[in-house]
Design a protein around this motif. Structure first.
Motif, PDB file in Angstrom:
ATOM      1  N   LEU A   1      15.444 -26.512  -3.042  1.00  0.00           N
ATOM      2  CA  LEU A   1      15.672 -25.801  -3.989  1.00  0.00           C
ATOM      3  C   LEU A   1      16.436 -24.099  -2.991  1.00  0.00           C
ATOM      4  O   LEU A   1      17.045 -24.185  -3.853  1.00  0.00           O
ATOM      5  CB  LEU A   1      13.851 -25.541  -4.330  1.00  0.00           C
ATOM      6  CG  LEU A   1      14.147 -26.756  -5.460  1.00  0.00           C
ATOM      7  CD1 LEU A   1      12.649 -26.767  -6.503  1.00  0.00           C
ATOM      8  CD2 LEU A   1      14.682 -26.423  -6.413  1.00  0.00           C
TER       9      LEU A   1
ATOM     10  N   ARG B   1      17.689 -20.036 -13.395  1.00  0.00           N
ATOM     11  CA  ARG B   1      16.762 -21.750 -13.353  1.00  0.00           C
ATOM     12  C   ARG B   1      16.296 -21.633 -12.071  1.00  0.00           C
ATOM     13  O   ARG B   1      15.057 -22.709 -12.328  1.00  0.00           O
ATOM     14  CB  ARG B   1      18.352 -22.891 -14.430  1.00  0.00           C
ATOM     15  CG  ARG B   1      17.129 -24.044 -14.441  1.00  0.00           C
ATOM     16  CD  ARG B   1      18.402 -24.789 -14.918  1.00  0.00           C
ATOM     17  NE  ARG B   1      19.236 -24.450 -16.544  1.00  0.00           N
ATOM     18  CZ  ARG B   1      19.740 -25.055 -17.051  1.00  0.00           C
ATOM     19  NH1 ARG B   1      20.281 -25.960 -16.679  1.00  0.00           N
ATOM     20  NH2 ARG B   1      20.378 -24.283 -17.973  1.00  0.00           N
ATOM     21  N   ILE B   2      17.408 -21.633 -11.132  1.00  0.00           N
ATOM     22  CA  ILE B   2      16.387 -22.129  -9.846  1.00  0.00           C
ATOM     23  C   ILE B   2      16.035 -21.487  -9.784  1.00  0.00           C
ATOM     24  O   ILE B   2      14.667 -21.841  -8.895  1.00  0.00           O
ATOM     25  CB  ILE B   2      17.383 -22.492  -9.100  1.00  0.00           C
ATOM     26  CG1 ILE B   2      17.293 -23.668  -8.319  1.00  0.00           C
ATOM     27  CG2 ILE B   2      18.092 -21.602  -8.343  1.00  0.00           C
ATOM     28  CD1 ILE B   2      18.554 -24.087  -6.948  1.00  0.00           C
TER      29      ILE B   2
ATOM     30  N   LYS C   1      13.486 -20.132 -11.493  1.00  0.00           N
ATOM     31  CA  LYS C   1      12.085 -20.723 -12.569  1.00  0.00           C
ATOM     32  C   LYS C   1      12.098 -21.325 -11.700  1.00  0.00           C
ATOM     33  O   LYS C   1       9.655 -21.852 -11.566  1.00  0.00           O
ATOM     34  CB  LYS C   1      12.246 -20.574 -13.533  1.00  0.00           C
ATOM     35  CG  LYS C   1      12.398 -19.147 -14.307  1.00  0.00           C
ATOM     36  CD  LYS C   1      13.511 -19.736 -15.917  1.00  0.00           C
ATOM     37  CE  LYS C   1      13.387 -18.637 -16.814  1.00  0.00           C
ATOM     38  NZ  LYS C   1      14.063 -18.790 -18.300  1.00  0.00           N
ATOM     39  N   ASP C   2      12.358 -22.585 -11.258  1.00  0.00           N
ATOM     40  CA  ASP C   2      12.104 -23.894 -10.699  1.00  0.00           C
ATOM     41  C   ASP C   2      11.453 -23.830  -9.042  1.00  0.00           C
ATOM     42  O   ASP C   2      10.492 -24.498  -8.799  1.00  0.00           O
ATOM     43  CB  ASP C   2      12.923 -24.846 -10.946  1.00  0.00           C
ATOM     44  CG  ASP C   2      14.347 -25.328 -11.968  1.00  0.00           C
ATOM     45  OD1 ASP C   2      12.959 -25.250 -12.299  1.00  0.00           O
ATOM     46  OD2 ASP C   2      14.837 -25.889 -11.696  1.00  0.00           O
TER      47      ASP C   2
ATOM     48  N   HIS D   1       7.521 -24.293  -8.684  1.00  0.00           N
ATOM     49  CA  HIS D   1       6.727 -25.231  -7.603  1.00  0.00           C
ATOM     50  C   HIS D   1       6.488 -23.968  -6.580  1.00  0.00           C
ATOM     51  O   HIS D   1       5.055 -25.308  -6.131  1.00  0.00           O
ATOM     52  CB  HIS D   1       9.103 -25.681  -6.542  1.00  0.00           C
ATOM     53  CG  HIS D   1       8.324 -26.758  -5.376  1.00  0.00           C
ATOM     54  ND1 HIS D   1       8.342 -27.848  -6.207  1.00  0.00           N
ATOM     55  CD2 HIS D   1       8.280 -26.328  -4.102  1.00  0.00           C
ATOM     56  CE1 HIS D   1       7.640 -28.649  -4.789  1.00  0.00           C
ATOM     57  NE2 HIS D   1       8.132 -28.176  -3.994  1.00  0.00           N
TER      58      HIS D   1
END
Length: 331
Positions: A145, A187-188, A190-191, A195
């Motif tokens: 990520l 978006r990433i 948020k990912d 995580h």
């Protein structure tokens, strides 16, 4: 044959040192001292082919060159089958190959050079820094990520640079790409946040309590410095590319420079220092003392990154939270 006699027989076999040059769809492997090389597909069938070729042999070490994560599946597979594995830095592998006279570069030459490198590494007294220890699945996912975020940021920067020199007919196209990249970055982010909260909440909380260490720095350290707390401060600095290395020869004493290491850790800590020297009393006091002593700003920032890394390593080892009063005394 009994287990005892089988073990005794294996001890009489020559020790093999194996080099593996990885590619996206295949890999080439060689055994030190043997001129031929072998090619196999980079999948389960290729892994089984290599394992079968080494079955019943006495393997001293298998060396794989780090290739953007492509090597992880094979390295993990070999470890699961009880074979000793090392994953080496491409630069170190290439410099070793050149020192052995391998000036040309092909997959076969690289495999042969890595096999020779395997023999050299296996002779080191301290194997702790040699043997491959795969990160946990959660760490590997976080690494993916964080790396993807870095790739998106690089693409956005490239598009913004094109925007400055573009003709009007291309401007709208470039702006649309930039907007898409910004959406993907959001978006990433948020990912990554999700995580980290799911798997590393306590560690992240300790790190982000330090002024100058935000969520991006925290995620990067958790992903790419998982060894923190288990290694010495000097080893951590070398892994991060923050250890000043001597440049001496004979009576000449050159300037010490930092180089190598994990570039993403080095660059992330550098960006964190730009904020920490303003808002973190510990880092600010250390930075100002270095500047007052005549150190260039760039050198002082590297030293601050090194100091913060040592603090993070100590915090990870002891499990203690950030203590500003303690570290101010030692600044």
């Amino acid at each position: 044959m009994t287990n005892a006699s089988s073990a005794q027989a294996s001890m009489t076999l020559p020790t093999l040192f194996v080099g593996v040059d990885m590619a996206q769809k295949s890999f080439v492997w060689a055994i030190h001292g043997q001129p031929q090389t072998h090619c196999a597909s980079n999948d389960d069938s290729g892994f089984e082919q290599l394992l079968k070729a080494l079955e019943g042999q006495r393997v001293g070490l298998l060396v794989l060159q780090a290739t953007g994560g492509i090597e992880r599946a094979l390295a993990t597979y070999l470890l699961q089958h009880g074979l000793p594995v090392a994953v080496v830095n491409p630069r170190a592998a290439r410099e070793f190959a050149r020192s052995m006279g391998h000036l040309a570069k092909t997959d076969a030459i690289d495999a042969l050079a890595l096999a020779h490198y395997a023999q050299t590494l296996a002779a080191r007294a301290d194997q702790s820094s040699v043997r491959y220890a795969p990160a946990s699945e959660q760490v590997q996912q976080l690494q993916a990520l964080v790396m993807r975020r870095a790739q998106l940021l690089n693409m956005r920067t490239a598009e913004k640079n094109r925007l400055g020199g573009s003709i009007r007919v291309l401007r709208q196209s470039i702006l649309e790409v930039i907007r898409t990249l910004e959406q993907q970055i959001a978006r990433i982010d948020k990912d990554i946040d999700g995580h980290v909260r799911q798997h590393f909440q306590e560690q992240a909380k300790r790190l982000e309590a330090i002024k100058g260490v935000g969520s991006t720095t925290s995620a990067t350290m958790l992903a790419f410095m998982p060894e923190l707390g288990t290694i010495k401060a000097g080893s951590a600095a070398k892994l991060a590319g923050l250890a000043p290395l001597n440049q001496d020869s004979g009576k000449a004493r050159g300037k010490r420079h930092v180089w190598g290491g994990r570039a993403i850790v080095h660059s992330t800590l550098h960006m964190a220092m730009l904020s920490a020297v303003r808002y973190n009393p510990v880092i600010r006091a250390f930075y100002e003392r270095l500047i007052a002593a005549g150190k260039p700003k760039k050198v002082a920032l590297v030293a601050c990154s090194h100091k913060l890394l040592r603090i993070l390593n100590a915090m990870a080892r002891t499990g203690e939270p950030w203590n500003e009063a303690l570290h101010v005394k030692n600044a």
